[in-house]
Structures are given as structure tokens and as C-alpha cells.
Design an enzyme around this catalytic site. Structure first.
Site, PDB file in Angstrom:
ATOM      1  N   ASP A 208      -8.190   0.193  -4.719  1.00 50.32           N
ATOM      2  CA  ASP A 208      -6.883   0.215  -5.831  1.00 50.32           C
ATOM      3  C   ASP A 208      -6.534   1.770  -5.981  1.00 50.32           C
ATOM      4  O   ASP A 208      -7.444   2.714  -6.068  1.00 50.32           O
ATOM      5  CB  ASP A 208      -7.488  -0.222  -7.172  1.00 50.32           C
ATOM      6  CG  ASP A 208      -6.584  -0.404  -8.151  1.00 50.32           C
ATOM      7  OD1 ASP A 208      -5.686  -1.188  -8.222  1.00 50.32           O
ATOM      8  OD2 ASP A 208      -6.547   0.511  -9.219  1.00 50.32           O
ATOM      9  N   GLU A 262      -4.498   0.775  -1.076  1.00 48.11           N
ATOM     10  CA  GLU A 262      -3.342   0.801  -1.957  1.00 48.11           C
ATOM     11  C   GLU A 262      -2.729   1.843  -1.994  1.00 48.11           C
ATOM     12  O   GLU A 262      -3.310   2.724  -2.936  1.00 48.11           O
ATOM     13  CB  GLU A 262      -3.292  -0.158  -3.288  1.00 48.11           C
ATOM     14  CG  GLU A 262      -2.014  -0.334  -3.979  1.00 48.11           C
ATOM     15  CD  GLU A 262      -2.274  -0.255  -5.339  1.00 48.11           C
ATOM     16  OE1 GLU A 262      -1.310  -0.893  -6.142  1.00 48.11           O
ATOM     17  OE2 GLU A 262      -3.279   0.259  -5.946  1.00 48.11           O
TER      18      GLU A 262
HETATM   19  C1  GLC Z   1      -3.109  -1.044  -8.899  1.00 45.55           C
HETATM   20  C2  GLC Z   1      -3.079  -2.685  -9.309  1.00 45.55           C
HETATM   21  C3  GLC Z   1      -2.507  -2.713 -10.444  1.00 45.55           C
HETATM   22  C4  GLC Z   1      -3.199  -1.945 -11.717  1.00 45.55           C
HETATM   23  C5  GLC Z   1      -3.385  -0.516 -11.356  1.00 45.55           C
HETATM   24  C6  GLC Z   1      -4.384   0.116 -12.040  1.00 45.55           C
HETATM   25  O1  GLC Z   1      -1.567  -0.641  -8.687  1.00 45.55           O
HETATM   26  O2  GLC Z   1      -2.492  -3.326  -8.356  1.00 45.55           O
HETATM   27  O3  GLC Z   1      -2.436  -4.201 -10.949  1.00 45.55           O
HETATM   28  O4  GLC Z   1      -2.713  -2.252 -13.005  1.00 45.55           O
HETATM   29  O5  GLC Z   1      -3.634  -0.474 -10.010  1.00 45.55           O
HETATM   30  O6  GLC Z   1      -5.719  -0.137 -11.722  1.00 45.55           O
END
Ligand code: GLC
Length: 545
Positions: A208, A262
Site C-alpha cells: 500500500d 501501489e
Molecule cells: C491506498 C489504498 C487506500 C487507502 C490508502 C491509505 O491508496 O488503496 O484505500 O485509503 O492507501 O492506506
């Protein structure tokens, strides 16, 4: 392709457990619900499941506020359920990817509670970013950084007598304090968490907010237009050491475990640095998803993506949506079909029939591109965004923290419709109200209905994934563009071509020996607007790499 490198062309289905299927009958989706539906996922034809966080959490941000990585949230089940799910999925030929959230923890995490209790200057506070305020009484924020969820990135602490003290950093909500990645405990703990899940047979992790972990320890203001490596809390160069260490760890397993980042970065060459051979295996490519439904911008995005990945020898990933963004059916039915968090607003008119037609065509496009493919639960049913949820039911901090200006992300997280003619549509037992209400007209979109309709979106997805699996060219052949006019995306991969018409008039198809798949009915010669087709190229004109 070596079985070990399965991730190079895999189809990975994102499960948002709260909204997939409710096995316990309390209105909230859970692991028992997923276990009951593994047959559905196997029939859909996916290779792996990515679960958004299932750990113990106060759910201030849908589980992205983790209190304990080694415990499953009681709303979802137990560790034994998770272990059984990983095993049973594998019996269906499906691997499991779990989410890790290294940038921050929950404010209920024992480390943060200890840090608050221990007070300024304590070793416990070193694991986070505590700072005195500026100004005479420390009342001025340490920086003017802006949170990803709107507002400031700092919250002030108070001691047991209510006296204001230091501030702590949170790039997201105040319930998600940022960790200090300079601290050895933070690194050691996360490697241990990786081992915990790798030892339980998971195939990999989705990381994440992977480009945010490391901060400039002097905490400067964000410059007006930071150059590469100059942003104080994004894409810092030191971050790559963290992932090199994770890769070494992942490679000690057999088969090696996979790291998926991500990474939201506009600069494709900075993005690709995360995918160097000793770092992450893949990262989500969000560029295509953000582009409008138009041939030029989409083609440019595909070219940029493939070139950036080629340089580092990593496969591209293709993502049309996820639990953070507006559903494609709704996006593609709007006048402005692009996506950006900044431009998300209530009440933008949308033509859902047009949006569905385009979303179906887009699904054929991305499934034909070289690399791995992510499908967010419910996109295979052509679900639209639920835009009219009552405000009091919205739980996303993006909505609350923007003062209601941003609709938040609840609208793409509404529980799936499985069967029947009325809510809860088989998601929960009859009579149980799901945690977010499902629209009445989803009765036409249930899995049950769509399985009985050969033209449904679900049947199209199943056929697409089956064809993709069966055609070796779609796993190994490079992409070659074909010239089919300015409003058309047409490319070949070996003996298969994919043609997508984004214009307003039907277009002739290149010579072919048969239509393998089409996103809408057509007579087999001219391809109608907003339609995609996969063609078998004639013997002899196979376009090889
Ligand atoms: C990422 C996740 C999202 C979350 C954020 C903070 O972007 O996909 O859902 O709110 O991180 O952890």
C-alpha cells in the site's frame, strides 16, 4: 512461461472482503463468504486473489488502519479461516496476495499507544514522526503539507490533563499515524510480517502507498514543483533499499514470493525504478485508468507504459478500477471520461448504457495487452458506482475530511449482488441489511441473472479470461500496432488482433479468419462504435515478434 513467473501474465481479482460475500450473516462480508464462492472465482478464470486488508482494525479507513497484522479482524473471521482460505483457493488453482500497509499503522496499534503514553523525547515516539509545533506555544503546524484525505497532515497530542503537546504526522487520516522508516524496529517488524504471511503460503503482497514510506527527516515544505527525488514525502531515493531488502526476503522462498507495489507516480521513468530486477516484481499502472475514453490518449498511455517496463524487464500491469476509484461503467458514461481524485464531485451526469458498452470494450482491450491484469470485484458484473448513498451511511474519510465535497469511495464498495430479486441479493441471508444498501435495480445485475444470459457482462468476462488463458500468444507475444484509423486502437499479438473502435462510426475490420470475442453484437464485418473485438488473423499473416 515458467510457472514460477506466473505473475508476468496473471489475472488477479481484487477482493474487498467487507463487500464480497457475507458468510456469517451479519451484513458484513467475510472470509467464510469468500470460501463459499471460490467456485465462482475459479469459473471466472482468475489466477490469483488480492485481498484488501483483513487484519484487526478499527476500520477508520476500511482496514488500511492496521492494529495487528497477525490477527484477522473479528468481522472477517479468524486466522484459521484465512489459512483455510489460502489452502482452499490453491485447490482451485488460485493463489493469494495479501495487502501490507507499511506507510502507517492504526492509532490503536500498540506502538502508537505506547508512543502517546511515553511522551516527548521517548524512544517509543521515535518510531513515528512526532514534532513540536512552531510558534510561541507550539500551536503552529510543523509543516503545511496537505493530507491525501484533505486537510493537514498533522494532529496535535494532549497529555492526560488535556494540555496540548507535540504534533504527529499522518499523510492520510489522523487515525493512520505515519511510521518512521529510518527506525530499525520499523524495518524489522515489517520483514517479520512478510515472513508471517509468506510462511502461511501466500504467493505475494500488495504494498500500500508504496512510494510514500520514506520522508526527508528535516521535514521541509513541499517545493512548488519538486524535481525527481526532491519531494519531502514522495518517491524518496532511500526507499529503494527497503524494497531491495524485501526482494531478498521474498526470494528466499520457494517459489519466490511476489511484491506488487501501489505506486501512484506521474513520471513513468521514476515509476519504473521500483521495478528494477532486485526490487518489486510489478506495480499498478494507473495511467491508463486515468485517461479519457479516446484512442489517442489511450494509445499514448499503452506506449509509455510498455516502454517504461521494457527498460527494466518487468511486465506491465493493467488496471481499470479498484476500491479507491469511480467504477468504469459510471466514468465512461460521463462527458469527461478521465479519472482524477481532484475532479471527483457529486452529481456529474452519466449515461450508464453508454458507460457499460465502453467498459465492456475496455475490458477486452486490457485483457489483450501484454502483462498482468487486475479486475476489481463487481466489474465483471458491470456494476455502476452507487452515487446516491445517504451521507450518513458514507464511511470513507475522504468524504468526511473534504467536508462532503468529495463523494468518497463508498460508492464503489457496495456489497455484490449474487442472486434473487431484492436486496440483499444473496450477499447476506434474506432479511439482513448489508453494511451499505444495494440499489433496487441491481436485481438485473446479479450473478444468477447474468449466468442465465449469454450476452451478459459476466459471461463476456468468463469467455474473455478463458480465451486469454488458452491462447499462448496472449501470454508471450509482443504488441504490434496495426493501422486502423485515428479513432481505433488496433494491435496484434502473434496470430491474434484486438480492435477497439472509440469513434462515432462503424469501422471495417482488418482481414481475419474469425472473431474470437466481441464486446457487443455486430455483423462480423464493420465494428460499431464503443465496441472491441478479438480476431484470429489469417494463416500466414501472423505478426510475430
Ligand atoms: C491506498 C489504498 C487506500 C487507502 C490508502 C491509505 O491508496 O488503496 O484505500 O485509503 O492507501 O492506506
Amino acid at each position: 512461461m515458467a510457472e514460477q513467473e506466473w505473475w508476468r501474465s496473471a489475472v488477479i481479482y481484487e477482493v474487498y472482503p467487507r463487500s464480497f460475500s457475507d458468510g456469517s450473516g451479519d451484513g458484513v462480508g467475510d472470509l467464510a463468504g469468500v470460501r463459499e464462492r471460490l467456485g465462482y472465482l475459479a469459473d471466472l478464470g482468475v489466477d490469483a486473489l488480492w485481498f484488501t486488508p483483513w487484519y484487526r482494525s478499527p476500520m477508520a479507513d476500511g482496514g488500511y488502519d492496521v492494529q495487528d497484522y497477525r490477527t484477522i479482524d473479528p468481522a472477517f473471521g479468524t486466522l484459521a479461516d484465512a489459512e483455510a482460505l489460502v489452502r482452499e483457493a490453491l485447490e482451485h488453482g488460485i493463489r493469494t496476495i495479501v495487502d501490507v500497509v507499511p506507510n502507517h499503522v492504526s492509532s490503536e496499534h500498540p506502538w502508537f499507544r505506547d508512543a502517546l503514553a511515553a511522551g516527548p523525547g521517548s524512544p517509543e515516539r521515535q518510531r513515528f514522526w512526532f514534532r513540536p509545533g512552531r510558534g510561541e506555544h507550539g500551536e503552529v503546524l510543523p509543516t503545511t503539507w496537505v493530507s491525501n484525505f484533505a486537510g493537514t497532515t498533522w494532529t496535535r497530542t494532549a497529555d492526560e490533563h488535556g494540555r496540548p503537546g507535540e504534533w504527529y504526522l499522518h499523510l492520510f487520516s489522523p487515525e493512520q499515524p505515519d511510521l518512521n522508516w529510518e527506525h530499525p524496529d520499523v524495518r524489522a517488524e515489517h520483514e517479520d510480517v512478510l515472513r508471517f504471511w509468506f510462511d502461511r503460503g501466500v504467493a505475494g503482497v500488495r504494498i500500500d502507498s508504496a512510494a510514500l514510506l520514506v520522508k526527508d527527516p528535516t521535514l521541509p515544505e513541499v517545493p512548488p514543483s519538486p524535481g525527481p527525488g526532491e519531494h519531502p514525502h514522495e518517491d524518496r531515493d532511500d526507499l529503494h533499499d527497503v524494497y531491495r531488502a524485501w526482494r531478498r526476503l521474498a526470494d528466499t522462498y520457494s517459489p519466490p514470493r511476489v511484491l506488487v507495489g501501489e505506486v501512484w507516480l506521474a513520471d513513468s521513468s521514476r515509476f519504473a525504478r521500483y521495478l528494477r530486477p532486485d526490487e518489486l516484481h510489478t506495480a499498478f499502472n494507473f495511467d491508463l485508468m486515468a485517461r479519457p475514453w479516446a484512442a489517442g490518449p489511450l494509445r499514448e498511455s499503452i506506449d509509455l507504459t510498455l516502454a517504461a517496463h521494457r527498460d527494466v524487464g518487468a511486465p506491465a500491469t493493467w488496471v481499470l478500477s479498484n476500491h479507491d476509484v469511480t467504477r468504469p461503467v459510471t466514468r465512461y458514461g460521463r462527458v469527461d471520461t478521465g479519472f482524477s481524485f481532484a475532479a471527483k464531485r457529486f452529481g456529474t451526469p452519466t449515461d450508464l448504457d453508454l458507460g457499460l458498452r465502453r467498459a465492456r470494450a475496455a475490458s477486452l482491450l486490457v485483457a489483450a495487452l501484454p502483462g498482468s491484469l487486475y479486475i476489481y470485484q463487481g466489474d465483471e458484473l458491470g456494476l455502476p458506482e452507487v452515487e446516491d448513498l445517504p451521507d450518513e451511511l458514507r464511511s470513507d474519510p475522504m468524504h468526511a475530511r473534504s467536508g462532503g465535497v468529495d463523494p468518497g469511495r463508498d460508492g464503489c464498495r457496495v456489497p455484490l449482488p449474487w442472486s434473487g430479486d431484492a436486496a440483499p441479493f444473496g450477499f447476506s441471508p434474506d432479511g439482513v441489511q448489508p453494511w451499505l444498501p444495494q440499489p433496487e435495480d441491481w436485481k438485473a445485475l446479479t450473478v444468477e441473472r447474468q449466468l442465465a444470459d449469454p450476452d451478459s457482462t459476466l459471461v463476456l468476462y468468463r469467455r474473455t479470461l478463458r480465451t486469454r488463458r488458452a491462447e499462448p500468444d496472449l501470454h508471450s507475444a509482443d504488441l504490434r500496432w496495426l493501422d486502423a484509423g485515428p479513432d481505433v486502437l488496433a494491435f496484434a499479438r502473434g496470430g491474434i488482433a484486438c480492435v477497439v473502435n472509440l469513434g462515432s462510426a462503424a469501422v471495417p475490420l482488418p482481414a481475419h479468419d474469425g472473431v474470437l470475442l466481441a464486446s457487443a453484437a455486430f455483423d462480423g464485418s464493420a465494428l460499431p462504435p464503443d465496441t472491441a473485438a478479438w480476431l484470429r488473423l489469417p494463416e500466414g499473416v501472423r505478426i510475430d515478434t
